[in-house]
Scaffold this motif. Structure first.
Motif, PDB file in Angstrom:
ATOM      1  N   ILE A  37      34.326 -47.074 -61.775  1.00 60.11           N
ATOM      2  CA  ILE A  37      33.659 -45.773 -61.660  1.00 60.11           C
ATOM      3  C   ILE A  37      34.871 -44.679 -61.477  1.00 60.11           C
ATOM      4  N   GLY A  63      40.034 -44.239 -62.317  1.00 54.91           N
ATOM      5  CA  GLY A  63      39.028 -45.299 -62.532  1.00 54.91           C
ATOM      6  C   GLY A  63      39.985 -46.653 -62.581  1.00 54.91           C
ATOM      7  N   ILE A  92      36.592 -41.236 -60.546  1.00 54.72           N
ATOM      8  CA  ILE A  92      36.441 -40.524 -59.612  1.00 54.72           C
ATOM      9  C   ILE A  92      35.881 -40.834 -58.402  1.00 54.72           C
ATOM     10  N   ALA A  93      34.992 -41.843 -58.222  1.00 55.96           N
ATOM     11  CA  ALA A  93      34.486 -42.334 -57.225  1.00 55.96           C
ATOM     12  C   ALA A  93      35.549 -43.517 -56.409  1.00 55.96           C
ATOM     13  N   GLY A  94      36.536 -43.661 -57.517  1.00 59.38           N
ATOM     14  CA  GLY A  94      38.050 -44.602 -57.254  1.00 59.38           C
ATOM     15  C   GLY A  94      38.849 -43.724 -56.104  1.00 59.38           C
ATOM     16  N   ILE A  95      38.538 -42.526 -56.360  1.00 57.77           N
ATOM     17  CA  ILE A  95      39.700 -41.668 -55.363  1.00 57.77           C
ATOM     18  C   ILE A  95      39.272 -42.054 -53.806  1.00 57.77           C
ATOM     19  N   LEU A  96      38.008 -42.309 -53.451  1.00 61.21           N
ATOM     20  CA  LEU A  96      37.689 -42.504 -52.090  1.00 61.21           C
ATOM     21  C   LEU A  96      38.099 -43.862 -51.604  1.00 61.21           C
ATOM     22  N   PHE A  97      38.000 -44.896 -52.607  1.00 59.48           N
ATOM     23  CA  PHE A  97      38.090 -46.326 -52.344  1.00 59.48           C
ATOM     24  C   PHE A  97      39.534 -46.678 -52.538  1.00 59.48           C
ATOM     25  N   GLY A 108      42.932 -43.264 -58.259  1.00 59.13           N
ATOM     26  CA  GLY A 108      41.442 -43.552 -58.353  1.00 59.13           C
ATOM     27  C   GLY A 108      40.863 -42.656 -59.136  1.00 59.13           C
ATOM     28  N   PHE A 140      35.220 -51.049 -57.501  1.00 61.24           N
ATOM     29  CA  PHE A 140      34.869 -49.727 -57.380  1.00 61.24           C
ATOM     30  C   PHE A 140      35.442 -48.862 -58.490  1.00 61.24           C
ATOM     31  N   GLN A 141      36.582 -49.042 -58.662  1.00 65.36           N
ATOM     32  CA  GLN A 141      37.336 -48.150 -59.468  1.00 65.36           C
ATOM     33  C   GLN A 141      36.888 -48.344 -61.106  1.00 65.36           C
ATOM     34  N   LYS A 178      38.618 -53.307 -54.698  1.00 67.36           N
ATOM     35  CA  LYS A 178      39.179 -51.733 -55.308  1.00 67.36           C
ATOM     36  C   LYS A 178      38.930 -51.942 -56.892  1.00 67.36           C
TER      37      LYS A 178
END
Length: 273
Positions: free
Chosen positions: A230, A129, A232-237, A126, A227-228, A224
């Motif tokens: 983006i 990205g 860094i935000a992909g880390i959570l998702f 994630g 959201f990936q 997935k």
């Protein structure tokens, strides 16, 4: 049938599995919605991701035919049973004779371990990205197949057997199917244990369309992929979706293999009476 397992206890466990099967008639809203982004984003997906998907498709075919690189080691699963039973001479062939509670405990532990690995992988990919899906897709396919193989061993079945690999692919297909598909697969697997050559050949024939399994599997990455985009935000998702997928696969594998083992134990009990 193990002495500690009464017929009534096994029938109760069978009811638990059957109730789970009935619950699969519903399809989670987000699961339906999650397939939409994939169709929208498919056209802008980098070629590297498409190539990786194609590679995964080919490897699924190889897995069905000869096990490919996805065959797992049985040593770790047997080690868990050795620790549970204090029997250092235990082998895979002895697992099927152990109490169902032992099988449940070991398989649950395996799924828990695999979920942690999947979460870590999802968080790692994630960071990069959208583009890192080319790494994540083959990984999640591999860990899904290995998880199902380890569950098979936990209930005393040998994933080196082609028939078991067919059953495992059906479990993977079940997770990604819609309501109608889930019910069809449950029906197909309802008498998988029976030594019905014609039925087994029919199931094998149906799997000639195994690419559909991967297409459904791929569609589950819809949210997935969205959201990936983006970094860094992909880390959570990535972490959450990988964990959810392995959780679903683990639950499906455990329930379907539990049912097979329960039915076999009940049949053994009738035979010995």
């Amino acid at each position: 049938m193990n002495e500690s397992e009464t017929r009534e206890a096994l029938l109760h466990e069978l009811e638990v599995v059957n109730k789970w099967s009935e619950d699969q008639k519903g399809l989670w809203f987000w699961e339906k919605l999650g397939r939409i982004p994939f169709m929208i984003l498919d056209r802008i997906t980098p070629q590297t991701v498409h190539n990786k998907i194609g590679q995964a498709l080919d490897e699924i075919g190889s897995y069905i035919q000869k096990g490919g690189s996805y065959l797992t080691s049985e040593r770790e699963v047997v080690r868990r049973f050795v620790k549970r039973t204090d029997n250092p001479h235990l082998s895979v062939m002895h697992i099927s004779k152990l109490p169902l509670s032992y099988m449940d405990e070991v398989s649950e532990g395996i799924v828990g371990m695999r979920k942690k690995v999947a979460m870590t992988q999802g968080a790692t990919t994630g960071i990069g990205g959208f583009l890192t899906l080319s790494i994540d897709i083959p990984f999640i396919l591999g860990i899904s197949l290995k998880t199902l193989q380890e569950i098979a061993i936990s209930y005393g079945y040998d994933p080196n057997d082609q028939q078991e690999r067919i059953f495992i692919i059906k479990c993977l297909q079940f997770v990604s199917s819609d309501i109608v598909g889930k019910q069809a697969i449950l029906h197909e697997l309802s008498d998988f244990n029976k030594k019905d050559t014609e039925k087994r050949e029919q199931t094998l024939s149906q799997l000639q369309g195994w690419r559909e399994v991967m297409i459904s599997f791929r569609d589950n990455f819809g949210w997935k992929k969205l959201f990936q985009m983006i970094p860094i935000a992909g880390i959570l998702f990535g972490s959450f979706i990988n964990k959810s997928m392995i959780s679903d696969i683990g639950e499906t594998g455990r329930m379907l293999y539990r049912k097979r083992r329960i039915l076999e134990k009940l049949e053994e009990g009738r035979t010995s009476e």
